[in-house]
Write a protein that holds these residues in place. Structure first.
Motif, PDB file in Angstrom:
ATOM      1  N   ASN A  81     -27.121  -2.971   6.204  1.00  0.00           N
ATOM      2  CA  ASN A  81     -26.615  -3.434   4.912  1.00  0.00           C
ATOM      3  C   ASN A  81     -27.699  -3.535   3.841  1.00  0.00           C
ATOM      4  N   LEU A  82     -28.964  -3.535   4.223  1.00  0.00           N
ATOM      5  CA  LEU A  82     -30.033  -3.481   3.225  1.00  0.00           C
ATOM      6  C   LEU A  82     -29.955  -2.189   2.420  1.00  0.00           C
ATOM      7  N   VAL A  83     -29.703  -1.102   3.102  1.00  0.00           N
ATOM      8  CA  VAL A  83     -29.581   0.202   2.437  1.00  0.00           C
ATOM      9  C   VAL A  83     -28.353   0.208   1.530  1.00  0.00           C
ATOM     10  N   LEU A  84     -27.244  -0.328   2.040  1.00  0.00           N
ATOM     11  CA  LEU A  84     -25.993  -0.377   1.271  1.00  0.00           C
ATOM     12  C   LEU A  84     -26.173  -1.199  -0.009  1.00  0.00           C
ATOM     13  N   LYS A 136     -39.907  -2.508   7.017  1.00  0.00           N
ATOM     14  CA  LYS A 136     -40.902  -2.364   5.953  1.00  0.00           C
ATOM     15  C   LYS A 136     -40.578  -1.200   5.019  1.00  0.00           C
ATOM     16  N   GLU A 137     -40.257  -0.067   5.582  1.00  0.00           N
ATOM     17  CA  GLU A 137     -40.013   1.133   4.773  1.00  0.00           C
ATOM     18  C   GLU A 137     -38.860   0.916   3.792  1.00  0.00           C
ATOM     19  N   GLU A 138     -37.788   0.297   4.275  1.00  0.00           N
ATOM     20  CA  GLU A 138     -36.629   0.056   3.405  1.00  0.00           C
ATOM     21  C   GLU A 138     -36.949  -0.977   2.329  1.00  0.00           C
ATOM     22  N   LEU A 139     -37.641  -2.049   2.692  1.00  0.00           N
ATOM     23  CA  LEU A 139     -37.966  -3.085   1.712  1.00  0.00           C
ATOM     24  C   LEU A 139     -38.932  -2.571   0.651  1.00  0.00           C
ATOM     25  N   LEU A 140     -39.806  -1.650   1.013  1.00  0.00           N
ATOM     26  CA  LEU A 140     -40.682  -1.026   0.012  1.00  0.00           C
ATOM     27  C   LEU A 140     -39.880  -0.180  -0.970  1.00  0.00           C
ATOM     28  N   LYS A 141     -38.761   0.360  -0.521  1.00  0.00           N
ATOM     29  CA  LYS A 141     -37.879   1.103  -1.435  1.00  0.00           C
ATOM     30  C   LYS A 141     -37.256   0.153  -2.460  1.00  0.00           C
ATOM     31  N   TRP A 142     -36.928  -1.059  -2.028  1.00  0.00           N
ATOM     32  CA  TRP A 142     -36.438  -2.068  -2.976  1.00  0.00           C
ATOM     33  C   TRP A 142     -37.512  -2.322  -4.043  1.00  0.00           C
ATOM     34  N   ASN A 143     -38.740  -2.488  -3.596  1.00  0.00           N
ATOM     35  CA  ASN A 143     -39.841  -2.732  -4.513  1.00  0.00           C
ATOM     36  C   ASN A 143     -40.001  -1.569  -5.493  1.00  0.00           C
ATOM     37  N   ASN A 144     -39.904  -0.364  -4.991  1.00  0.00           N
ATOM     38  CA  ASN A 144     -40.058   0.837  -5.825  1.00  0.00           C
ATOM     39  C   ASN A 144     -38.897   1.000  -6.808  1.00  0.00           C
ATOM     40  N   ASP A 145     -37.732   0.432  -6.471  1.00  0.00           N
ATOM     41  CA  ASP A 145     -36.573   0.509  -7.365  1.00  0.00           C
ATOM     42  C   ASP A 145     -36.619  -0.533  -8.486  1.00  0.00           C
ATOM     43  N   GLY A 146     -37.666  -1.347  -8.505  1.00  0.00           N
ATOM     44  CA  GLY A 146     -37.807  -2.321  -9.583  1.00  0.00           C
ATOM     45  C   GLY A 146     -37.398  -3.731  -9.219  1.00  0.00           C
ATOM     46  N   HIS A 147     -36.941  -3.939  -7.982  1.00  0.00           N
ATOM     47  CA  HIS A 147     -36.616  -5.290  -7.536  1.00  0.00           C
ATOM     48  C   HIS A 147     -37.911  -6.049  -7.226  1.00  0.00           C
ATOM     49  N   GLU A 148     -37.804  -7.354  -7.220  1.00  0.00           N
ATOM     50  CA  GLU A 148     -38.942  -8.198  -6.845  1.00  0.00           C
ATOM     51  C   GLU A 148     -38.733  -8.709  -5.430  1.00  0.00           C
ATOM     52  N   LEU A 149     -39.706  -8.499  -4.560  1.00  0.00           N
ATOM     53  CA  LEU A 149     -39.635  -9.057  -3.211  1.00  0.00           C
ATOM     54  C   LEU A 149     -40.229 -10.460  -3.212  1.00  0.00           C
ATOM     55  N   CYS A 150     -39.583 -11.368  -2.487  1.00  0.00           N
ATOM     56  CA  CYS A 150     -40.109 -12.732  -2.394  1.00  0.00           C
ATOM     57  C   CYS A 150     -39.938 -13.254  -0.972  1.00  0.00           C
ATOM     58  N   TYR A 151     -40.810 -14.179  -0.600  1.00  0.00           N
ATOM     59  CA  TYR A 151     -40.754 -14.761   0.740  1.00  0.00           C
ATOM     60  C   TYR A 151     -39.532 -15.678   0.862  1.00  0.00           C
ATOM     61  N   THR A 154     -20.066  -2.086   6.201  1.00  0.00           N
ATOM     62  CA  THR A 154     -20.467  -0.795   5.613  1.00  0.00           C
ATOM     63  C   THR A 154     -19.803  -0.506   4.268  1.00  0.00           C
ATOM     64  N   THR A 155     -19.048  -1.450   3.732  1.00  0.00           N
ATOM     65  CA  THR A 155     -18.352  -1.193   2.458  1.00  0.00           C
ATOM     66  C   THR A 155     -18.475  -2.381   1.503  1.00  0.00           C
ATOM     67  N   ILE A 156     -18.450  -2.055   0.210  1.00  0.00           N
ATOM     68  CA  ILE A 156     -18.491  -3.053  -0.859  1.00  0.00           C
ATOM     69  C   ILE A 156     -17.069  -3.393  -1.282  1.00  0.00           C
ATOM     70  N   ASP A 157     -16.794  -4.664  -1.522  1.00  0.00           N
ATOM     71  CA  ASP A 157     -15.478  -5.083  -1.999  1.00  0.00           C
ATOM     72  C   ASP A 157     -15.191  -4.430  -3.356  1.00  0.00           C
ATOM     73  N   GLU A 158     -14.011  -3.865  -3.509  1.00  0.00           N
ATOM     74  CA  GLU A 158     -13.678  -3.105  -4.713  1.00  0.00           C
ATOM     75  C   GLU A 158     -13.671  -3.967  -5.966  1.00  0.00           C
ATOM     76  N   LYS A 159     -13.073  -5.163  -5.892  1.00  0.00           N
ATOM     77  CA  LYS A 159     -13.004  -6.040  -7.060  1.00  0.00           C
ATOM     78  C   LYS A 159     -14.398  -6.525  -7.447  1.00  0.00           C
ATOM     79  N   VAL A 160     -15.215  -6.852  -6.455  1.00  0.00           N
ATOM     80  CA  VAL A 160     -16.593  -7.275  -6.732  1.00  0.00           C
ATOM     81  C   VAL A 160     -17.369  -6.124  -7.368  1.00  0.00           C
TER      82      VAL A 160
END
Length: 539
Positions: A178-181, A215-230, A475-481
């Motif tokens: 779900n991190l990727v999703l 690690k690899e996936e979380l670094l993609k979050w960082n590269n997408d402009g998100h901020e990682l925090c503990y 594996t799916t996002i709620d449509e209304k959300v």
């Protein structure tokens, strides 16, 4: 214009000269007191006539018929019936006016509940609320300015006078899948978040995500402009000895992680620091060493729902607003929610909260487990709890619009000194139901009020009883959300809403501490300092 000025401290009060300097400003001499001896004080200013209007949190003029509170990030601007405006020269402190005493302006510094921090004490982790430790060293002496025409107001948003939508996500239920999703969904809708992560894989759930394993996936979050925090360091708790060793020895996986969000009752948490198991000096030194400067106060202003979205509008955080926001629910569910809000937000007293939890626990034991021994304790808890609840319900009309005490001053971001160093502390808005909290109506309300929220979310929560969650299946996002986030994303792209990460927001807001206004010989207010803040005339 000014009748009297009194400085009020815990050790006493003293009247000071009230004469206005050159009819344009009044410098308030606070040197009579050693303010480093106090953690709070007030300046009581009494005018010769009543205040007619104030500049509100939404940057509009309001008649002084409502209670007025302006913290560091809201305009400190008032107007009298003769159109004379009064403005503060600095943003520090809180302005407060009771319409029943509209000749009195209180300029308050760290009053009770304006900078609250949750502390969990003892073996049972009993919660207490304390005030932040604050230093009163002003960039300039507090001064009242009397302009000939207009005042100046400051934007809380980097996009001038637009609202702020900031997400801080807890990773309790994140998995590799779900991190990727989540990441792809937010990229599609142009949403940036401050994303919590567990550094170590030590969890009661085998599939729980961590930097150690993802690690690899979380670094993609960082590269997408998100901020990682503990989010602390792990999902589950080790022994105290192992936990403190982890805290002292962990190596930051990136060099720009500044935010720490406590998770559960990890013994090295900021919220457990007053337990005394870990030296405050050592705790502060480790945070400095790891370049962490921002901590969660473990408090929510309230729970987002229909009509509850702006942390700077205290009328969103009342029993009445919460009830109106859930009027679509059945009677039993509404009753459950309003009782919970009375206990957790209106009172917010630990003895009542514990009694509420004991009552719920003993109810299950008596009626589901047939534990007869729990019956009398259950009845005793229920009676005592009911007295507090009925005290509110009986006087509903007088209490339904009273702001929750930990939301009254909109303590969204403030400073706290642990030993010698200052840290930023932030308070959140609990956001669980994204169908209600991020409805188009709520987003439009946020825009109209030029409001702010720092959301406390669990984007990956899987529980069936959570209404309005992001994931309808693993594996799916709620449509209304998804529709709501699409609408929010469109407003962000069109620069109608600023969507910073938490650190981006705090770094912009840090300039509020540096602002100094002054007034020239023509009676015009100008910025004497040099900041990057967006500002305009308050017309």
């Amino acid at each position: 214009m000014i009748q009297s000025i009194i400085i009020i401290t815990p050790s006493g009060s003293q009247k000071i000269d009230a004469e206005v300097n050159n009819f344009q400003k009044k410098v308030i001499d606070v040197s009579l007191f050693n303010l480093l001896d106090y953690n709070s004080f007030d300046i009581k200013i009494t005018f010769t006539e009543a205040i007619a209007e104030f500049r509100d949190h939404d940057f509009t003029w309001k008649k002084c018929k409502e209670y007025y509170v302006a913290n560091e990030f809201s305009p400190k601007i008032i107007r009298f019936s003769n159109n004379q405006i009064v403005q503060s020269n600095i943003t520090s402190g809180i302005w407060e006016i009771d319409p029943k005493n509209a000749t009195i302006l209180l300029w308050r510094f760290n009053p009770d509940c304006s900078a609250p921090i949750a502390n969990y004490l003892g073996n049972e982790n009993k919660k207490t609320i304390s005030s932040a430790n604050q230093k009163f060293s002003f960039i300039e002496t507090p001064t009242l300015l009397f302009p000939k025409n207009d005042a100046i107001e400051l934007s809380r948003s980097k996009i001038p006078f637009t609202p702020v939508a900031c997400f801080t996500d807890h990773c309790d239920f994140d998995t590799a899948e779900n991190l990727v999703l989540q990441r792809k969904f937010f990229k599609e809708h142009h949403i940036e978040v401050t994303k919590g992560f567990f550094l170590n894989h030590f969890s009661k759930r085998e599939d729980n995500a961590s930097f150690q394993n993802q690690k690899e996936e979380l670094l993609k979050w960082n590269n997408d402009g998100h901020e990682l925090c503990y989010h602390s360091l792990s999902q589950s708790i080790k022994t105290d000895e192992q936990s403190f060793a982890d805290f002292e020895q962990f190596a930051p996986p990136l060099n720009n992680i500044k935010v720490w969000i406590d998770h559960g009752f990890q013994p090295y948490n900021f919220s457990l620091l007053k337990n005394g198991k870990f030296s405050e000096n050592r705790f502060e030194a480790i945070l400095q060493e790891k370049q962490i400067n921002t901590l969660w106060n473990y408090i929510d202003s309230g729970t987002a729902t229909n009509g509850v979205i702006n942390q700077f509008n205290t009328q969103h955080f009342t029993l009445s607003s919460f009830l109106n926001g859930n009027k679509d629910l059945g009677l039993i569910k509404k009753l459950q929610l309003i009782i919970k809000n009375i206990i957790f937000h209106y009172y917010n007293e630990e003895d009542l909260i514990l009694r509420y939890k004991y009552t719920a626990s003993r109810f299950k034991k008596v009626f589901f487990q047939r534990d007869i021994k729990s019956f009398l304790p259950f009845i005793k808890d229920l009676i005592k709890l009911s007295v507090s609840i009925f005290a509110v319900l009986i006087s509903w009309n007088s209490k339904k619009k009273k702001p929750y005490k930990l939301a009254k001053y909109s303590p969204v971001v403030f400073k706290h000194t642990i030993v010698d160093k200052d840290f930023y502390i932030f308070q959140t808005l609990e956001m669980l139901d994204f169908k209600k909290s991020l409805s188009q109506e709520n987003i439009n309300t946020l825009i109209n009020e030029k409001g702010v929220f720092i959301a406390h979310t669990y984007f990956s929560v899987p529980m069936k009883y959570h209404d309005g969650k992001l994931l309808s299946t693993p594996t799916t996002i709620d449509e209304k959300v998804a529709e709501n986030f699409k609408y929010l994303g469109s407003k962000i792209v069109n620069n109608e809403i600023w969507n910073p990460t938490l650190t981006e927001l705090i770094e912009y807001w840090a300039d509020f501490e540096k602002v100094v206004f002054d007034i020239d010989s023509e009676g015009t207010i100008f910025e004497k300092s040099n900041t990057s803040l967006q500002m305009r005339q308050a017309i």
